[in-house]
Design an enzyme around this catalytic site. Sequence first.
Site, PDB file in Angstrom:
ATOM      1  N   GLN A 159       0.823  -1.202   0.000  1.00 26.22           N
ATOM      2  CA  GLN A 159       0.000   0.000   0.000  1.00 26.22           C
ATOM      3  C   GLN A 159       0.863   1.262   0.000  1.00 26.22           C
ATOM      4  OE1 GLN A 159      -2.979   0.030   3.067  1.00 26.22           O
ATOM      5  NE2 GLN A 159      -3.519   2.174   2.753  1.00 26.22           N
TER       6      GLN A 159
ATOM      7  N   CYS B 219      -6.740   0.756   1.723  1.00 25.01           N
ATOM      8  CA  CYS B 219      -6.551  -0.616   2.204  1.00 25.01           C
ATOM      9  C   CYS B 219      -7.781  -1.466   1.931  1.00 25.01           C
ATOM     10  CB  CYS B 219      -6.223  -0.623   3.690  1.00 25.01           C
ATOM     11  SG  CYS B 219      -7.490   0.130   4.737  1.00 25.01           S
TER      12      CYS B 219
ATOM     13  N   HIS C 204      -8.537  -0.459   9.886  1.00 25.50           N
ATOM     14  CA  HIS C 204      -7.763  -0.996   8.762  1.00 25.50           C
ATOM     15  C   HIS C 204      -8.452  -2.241   8.220  1.00 25.50           C
ATOM     16  CE1 HIS C 204      -4.251  -1.341   6.297  1.00 25.50           C
ATOM     17  NE2 HIS C 204      -3.783  -2.450   6.875  1.00 25.50           N
TER      18      HIS C 204
ATOM     19  N   ASN D 239      -2.000  -8.351   5.630  1.00 22.00           N
ATOM     20  CA  ASN D 239      -2.073  -6.894   5.762  1.00 22.00           C
ATOM     21  C   ASN D 239      -1.664  -6.243   4.441  1.00 22.00           C
ATOM     22  OD1 ASN D 239      -1.758  -4.186   6.389  1.00 22.00           O
ATOM     23  ND2 ASN D 239      -0.552  -4.526   8.229  1.00 22.00           N
TER      24      ASN D 239
ATOM     25  N   TRP E 290      -0.527  -3.503   3.779  1.00 23.38           N
ATOM     26  CA  TRP E 290       0.710  -2.729   3.859  1.00 23.38           C
ATOM     27  C   TRP E 290       1.897  -3.517   3.314  1.00 23.38           C
ATOM     28  CZ3 TRP E 290       0.699  -0.207   9.436  1.00 23.38           C
ATOM     29  CH2 TRP E 290      -0.301   0.784   9.486  1.00 23.38           C
TER      30      TRP E 290
END
Length: 724
Positions: free
Chosen positions: A153, A159, A314, A338, A340
């Site tokens: 990300q 997200c 998130h 995740n 990220w």
Amino acid sequence: MDFDAVTALGSARCSTIPSAKRDRSWASHTLLGHRFGLGKLIAILVCPSQERGTMLAPGSALTLERGWQTARAAESLQNLKKLNNQDFSRLRAQCLSQGLLFEDATFPAQVSSVGPNLLPEDKLRRIQWKRPTELQRNPCLVVDGISRFDIMQGEIGDCWMLAALGSLTLQKQFLENVLPKDQGFQDNYAGIFHFRFWQYGDWVDVVIDDRLPFLNGRYLSVHPRTSNEFWPSLLEKAYAKLRGSYQNLHGGCLSDALVDFTGGVQVQFPLKDPPPDLEEILKAADRSQCLMGCSTSSQLKRNIELRNGIVQGHAYTITGAVKIRYKNGWKHIIRIWNPWGHGEWKGPWSDGSSQWDHVEPKYRETLLRNKDDGEFWMSCENFLEQFSWLYICNSTPVFLNFGDQHCATWSVERHVSLCSPVRVTGRNSYSPAGAVSTNMQYFIKVPDYDSKTYNVVISLMRKHAEDQQDAKPLKIGFLITGENSRVLKESFSMARDVTNYFSLSPGTYAIVPAANQEFEFLLRVFMKTQDYNENSNSLPSPVLPMEVPKQNRDSSYKAAFLRYATQGSVIDASQLQQLLNEVILQDEMTSLGGRFSFDSCRGILALMDLNSNGRLTLQEFGTLWRSLTKYMDIFSKEDRNHSGFLDVSELRSAIQTAGLVANEQLVRLMALRYGDGAGRISFSDFICCMLRLETVTHAFQNLAEGESRISMTAMEWLTLVMYT
């Protein structure tokens, strides 16, 4: 299940999007026509006079579901809508003929495409737009296949979209609709790409140029983990264009992206007050290859990482759920990723936690990736504690089929219309009577079906205005009324998509869309019905179920075959391997012992290959399917301790159950040949072993014609044993 599988849409080298499966040409066997050639021999042995049982492996109805889903998607893609009336092929051809790189005037490399409020004005002025060819000497659309681990990300808070995208990479049947294969940086590159998203009943083709926004030399958008791989950034740009700007991706609903990527139906489950059958729903969703995601509470400030590693406000992807042997019992654990690309749970079952010390090394090595890649395991108990919402999406709600004892299908009705405002009786309250009296009613008849779970899902989707930046929050919903217009159930939300599931008794009901102002909507009603007859002239519109009774199981092999076959005609060993690992190994116990190897699949194929050409036809695969499902039932029955393996005594019993004969010496040799160091036989090896034993047994019986021995030449013997 394959916890490390990624959708392979690329080769080991840089490429455009090649086929997921490399076609392997097989040498023709010229000797097989001699005398009773191998083709004839196998034809004899795989078609014994007695009828074989018809059984279906758990998860095989998924293939039926995927087959219908693919057919529906293909039909919709033929009527593809073009955003802004931009035709990808025509625009690319025009650019190539003129020697120009495409520049998209409808989504220009300007602040308007970023959005005026995404960043402070001084930062907006510093944004630069660069093409991949300016960033890398050898840019690629896809490198080494498509995976969630390609995604990291960027500065934009999307997200929710990336969590859905991470799940999409695990489900090829949906991914291929979103990411067309006719593009790349090598052949016919003209700076133009296109992607497809589902919008209110139609697939929409979105054309973009490949200029990407950068701020201070860094990606403003998602950036790939591999520096020269650009499919995540380009797909995100196309979705931003569909939504109006990158700014409109900064915060959103995971459920919206799941539907936009699939055209399916999504259901949200609150984890603070979960339904009592949530664990069954989750397991059914995992078996039926649904897209899944989850999110944490946004009551605190977004993107705050707690000490335990979980980020508040998130969205995450759910990438697996499994029951694993732990100490002296079993443990349900969930795998989460995740967007990220880093940052993981630090509690029980996390990477390096002590819980993994009590898991057999073979399973630990299969399940655990001890890397800071954003993916981690946690227990179901911790999952409920740490997350607020669970999202599940598929073409139809097959994840609600758990507990059914019948063969179930899901039918769907679609309605597009305009909803008038309803009368309000007080502050922010709706008048059911007003809604029923002023709005159109949609009548449904719930069939007399003995469903043990939920049998109706209703999805009401608001159609946004063309300029989505100006779309205002609107509370929408629907009422379900029975006789005398009495309101039985209602569901309202501020979301774009209001979906809920119900268990309704047989009868006639009315569905009434409602809101406090006029809006255009798409209403979809999914109803569970019973039975599926493959000889019927009318095909059910959606999908088939997860659990199928034995008497109806045999019909499913056609859909499985068509899903994986080359142009619907044959499958080779590579395709057979993918089919077996994705369909047969959906069962928890059978998957514990490992996957089908390519070499074992070549051996299985050779045993069933009537034409001796290295491929299976539908008829040949049908014979294999019946044997597979029969031996799956036997394996499940004989694996009494649910270890995922058979020991020598259990193998002996399995051979007897199958009606085959083997003395003690042969059983020991089979365990030695197909077992591990401890003599244990996994399901995949058990299949190879039993198919060969069955094949050779029937071959001898048919060739001996009642005698105790047969006679063949050396070449006949070598032809038989060297191929099969």
